[in-house]
Scaffold this active site. Structure first.
Site, PDB file in Angstrom:
ATOM      1  N   LYS A 113       0.824  -1.216   0.000  1.00  9.17           N
ATOM      2  CA  LYS A 113       0.000   0.000   0.000  1.00  9.17           C
ATOM      3  C   LYS A 113       0.848   1.251   0.000  1.00  9.17           C
ATOM      4  O   LYS A 113       0.480   2.248  -0.614  1.00  9.17           O
ATOM      5  CB  LYS A 113      -0.969   0.001   1.195  1.00  9.17           C
ATOM      6  CG  LYS A 113      -2.041  -1.065   1.069  1.00  9.17           C
ATOM      7  CD  LYS A 113      -3.263  -0.777   1.921  1.00  9.17           C
ATOM      8  CE  LYS A 113      -4.337  -1.820   1.636  1.00  9.17           C
ATOM      9  NZ  LYS A 113      -5.512  -1.694   2.487  1.00  9.17           N
ATOM     10  N   LYS A 196      -7.495 -11.813  -8.133  1.00  6.52           N
ATOM     11  CA  LYS A 196      -8.617 -12.050  -7.210  1.00  6.52           C
ATOM     12  C   LYS A 196      -9.646 -10.923  -7.324  1.00  6.52           C
ATOM     13  O   LYS A 196      -9.301  -9.775  -7.632  1.00  6.52           O
ATOM     14  CB  LYS A 196      -8.128 -12.222  -5.774  1.00  6.52           C
ATOM     15  CG  LYS A 196      -7.766 -10.955  -5.052  1.00  6.52           C
ATOM     16  CD  LYS A 196      -7.738 -11.183  -3.529  1.00  6.52           C
ATOM     17  CE  LYS A 196      -7.904  -9.836  -2.847  1.00  6.52           C
ATOM     18  NZ  LYS A 196      -8.338  -9.827  -1.499  1.00  6.52           N
ATOM     19  N   LYS A 199     -12.167  -5.047  -4.338  1.00  5.58           N
ATOM     20  CA  LYS A 199     -12.816  -3.739  -4.430  1.00  5.58           C
ATOM     21  C   LYS A 199     -11.968  -2.759  -5.220  1.00  5.58           C
ATOM     22  O   LYS A 199     -12.458  -1.848  -5.840  1.00  5.58           O
ATOM     23  CB  LYS A 199     -13.047  -3.177  -3.023  1.00  5.58           C
ATOM     24  CG  LYS A 199     -14.270  -3.726  -2.353  1.00  5.58           C
ATOM     25  CD  LYS A 199     -14.286  -3.349  -0.879  1.00  5.58           C
ATOM     26  CE  LYS A 199     -13.852  -4.517  -0.025  1.00  5.58           C
ATOM     27  NZ  LYS A 199     -13.484  -4.200   1.332  1.00  5.58           N
TER      28      LYS A 199
HETATM   29  P1  ATP Z   1      -9.403  -4.410  -1.116  1.00  7.40           P
HETATM   30  O1  ATP Z   1      -9.583  -4.610  -2.571  1.00  7.40           O
HETATM   31  O2  ATP Z   1      -9.773  -3.030  -0.628  1.00  7.40           O
HETATM   32  O3  ATP Z   1      -8.101  -4.941  -0.564  1.00  7.40           O
HETATM   33  P2  ATP Z   1     -10.910  -6.733  -0.712  1.00  7.40           P
HETATM   34  O4  ATP Z   1     -12.052  -6.700  -1.658  1.00  7.40           O
HETATM   35  O5  ATP Z   1      -9.726  -7.556  -1.067  1.00  7.40           O
HETATM   36  O6  ATP Z   1     -10.505  -5.266  -0.405  1.00  7.40           O
HETATM   37  P3  ATP Z   1     -10.956  -7.073   2.169  1.00  7.40           P
HETATM   38  O7  ATP Z   1     -11.758  -6.043   2.858  1.00  7.40           O
HETATM   39  O8  ATP Z   1      -9.472  -6.985   2.194  1.00  7.40           O
HETATM   40  O9  ATP Z   1     -11.499  -7.214   0.658  1.00  7.40           O
HETATM   41  O10 ATP Z   1     -11.343  -8.500   2.690  1.00  7.40           O
HETATM   42  C1  ATP Z   1     -12.453  -8.825   3.471  1.00  7.40           C
HETATM   43  C2  ATP Z   1     -12.561 -10.333   3.558  1.00  7.40           C
HETATM   44  O11 ATP Z   1     -12.977 -10.876   2.296  1.00  7.40           O
HETATM   45  C3  ATP Z   1     -11.243 -11.033   3.919  1.00  7.40           C
HETATM   46  O12 ATP Z   1     -11.511 -12.081   4.832  1.00  7.40           O
HETATM   47  C4  ATP Z   1     -10.777 -11.557   2.583  1.00  7.40           C
HETATM   48  O13 ATP Z   1      -9.958 -12.670   2.710  1.00  7.40           O
HETATM   49  C5  ATP Z   1     -12.086 -11.884   1.855  1.00  7.40           C
HETATM   50  N1  ATP Z   1     -11.899 -11.755   0.398  1.00  7.40           N
HETATM   51  C6  ATP Z   1     -11.641 -10.616  -0.270  1.00  7.40           C
HETATM   52  N2  ATP Z   1     -11.563 -10.842  -1.592  1.00  7.40           N
HETATM   53  C7  ATP Z   1     -11.782 -12.177  -1.769  1.00  7.40           C
HETATM   54  C8  ATP Z   1     -11.841 -13.033  -2.918  1.00  7.40           C
HETATM   55  N3  ATP Z   1     -11.657 -12.575  -4.134  1.00  7.40           N
HETATM   56  N4  ATP Z   1     -12.114 -14.338  -2.739  1.00  7.40           N
HETATM   57  C9  ATP Z   1     -12.321 -14.819  -1.490  1.00  7.40           C
HETATM   58  N5  ATP Z   1     -12.275 -14.078  -0.373  1.00  7.40           N
HETATM   59  C10 ATP Z   1     -12.003 -12.767  -0.490  1.00  7.40           C
END
Ligand code: ATP
Ligand code: LTN
Length: 334
Positions: A113, A196, A199
């Site tokens: 980050k 993956k 967001k």
């Molecule tokens: P960012 O893109 O802002 O990093 P994110 O969408 O990856 O956010 P987080 O808020 O970091 O989401 O994660 C919240 C939860 O959702 C965590 O437990 C994470 O492991 C799970 N998660 C996020 N993206 C995935 C995915 N693509 N598949 C499975 N689990 C996910």
């Protein structure tokens, strides 16, 4: 004794996505059946990067509404907002003081980050993010912390800090286990199925949002990238697009890959997409509708979160008091 678990997801978007739902929420809902579960919204973590204040307020409510709509029962679980419980910030300071500069500098999320904004410009909050997370966890003495793979390093640091504090000041914290939920299928971006679903994805089209309309969900699935060849078969390496669709199908329908391969033998990608769109809309549509209903009555939602915060403070207060006493802070006279 009932096991206690704790987890949270940042309120960093207007909607959670299918990865958050299948990778985290679904397993939380399972856990609340058998555990004393604490689920919270880490809004203090969200401000480690710039946020629009009005948007943040709204996103906290939207995240809470989606947790509840998906099945988190605020009567059964303790559901709260991090900034409503001041002990998080108070214990975070103590955790910061237990952490080495080198140790904090090795956190990969911080490195990623801060590289994005240029390390000179990265806020110090990004650096201390993992110590706030350690405080979130240790305040509630959970037996385990169900999080995705990407959070492993932070939970590992939390364990080290708990052990270090216990060693220096006497037994205080439970050292929590890290659990990566099994149901935590990793969901990939519909447009670039080797990345993956996240967001912070480049294009919104690869992101299946819980708050999308039925039409939009179906459209995103119809336009998902598929692979060369026509065969519907699970093979992450050779067929990342189709494999992602099969993973989502399997996670929602409960059917195994073999069953799905049989069912779709001789059929075209389009058939799989149509079937999947139906299943997704059937499952997520009601979650979105329920979330919208909850958002229609923000006062009720806020009251519910206030009750959660009360329960959370009652659990956190004695732990922080013990920490202050162990550190030798002079108790304030009554
Ligand atoms: P960012 O893109 O802002 O990093 P994110 O969408 O990856 O956010 P987080 O808020 O970091 O989401 O994660 C919240 C939860 O959702 C965590 O437990 C994470 O492991 C799970 N998660 C996020 N993206 C995935 C995915 N693509 N598949 C499975 N689990 C996910
Ligand atoms: N960093 C986590 C969110 C988070 C969390 C926590 C998860 C903050 N504090 C405590 C579990 C326990 C994330 O980005 N998913």
């Amino acid at each position: 004794m009932t096991e206690r678990v704790l987890s949270g997801m940042q309120p960093s978007a207007d909607s959670l996505h299918l990865g958050n739902y299948l990778g985290a929420l679904v397993s939380w809902i399972d856990l609340q059946e058998s555990c004393d579960a604490f689920f919270f919204i880490p809004d203090m973590h969200a401000v480690t990067v710039a946020q629009n204040p009005a948007e943040l307020t709204e996103r906290v409510r939207r995240t809470a509404a989606q947790y509840i709509a998906a099945g988190i029962d605020p009567e059964r679980s303790t559901l709260f907002v991090q900034s409503h419980v001041p002990q998080h910030a108070q214990l975070a300071w103590v955790m910061i003081c237990q952490t080495g500069m080198g140790e904090a500098g090795r956190m990969t999320q911080f490195k990623d980050k801060s590289a994005k904004s240029g390390s000179e410009h990265a806020g110090v909050g990004l650096f201390t993010y993992p110590m706030l997370q350690a405080a979130d966890i240790l305040l509630y003495q959970p037996h385990s912390v169900p999080v995705g793979e990407d959070q492993k390093q932070h939970v590992e640091l939390t364990r080290n800090l708990a052990q270090r504090f216990n060693h220096r000041y006497g037994e205080t914290f439970r050292v929590p286990e890290l659990t990566v939920p099994q149901a935590g299928a990793r969901i990939y971006d519909l447009q670039s199925p080797t990345a993956k679903m996240s967001k912070s994805a480049e294009s919104p089209n690869g992101l299946l949002n819980l708050m999308d309309t039925d039409k939009r969900m179906a459209k995103k699935i119809r336009s998902a990238v598929t692979d060369d060849g026509a065969e519907i078969r699970f093979d992450r390496e050779a067929k990342p697009g189709v494999s992602n669709l099969l993973s989502i199908h399997s996670a929602l329908s409960g059917k195994s890959f073999e069953q799905l391969e049989d069912e779709f033998a001789g059929k075209m990608y389009g058939h799989l997409k149509v079937d999947l769109a139906e299943i997704v809309v059937e499952r997520l549509g009601p979650v979105r509708d329920r979330a919208l209903e909850l958002l229609d009555d923000p006062a009720e939602l806020d009251a519910l979160l206030a009750r959660g915060a009360q329960k959370a403070r009652a659990a956190a207060e004695p732990v922080l008091a013990d920490v202050y006493q162990k550190l030798g802070f002079l108790p304030a006279a009554a």
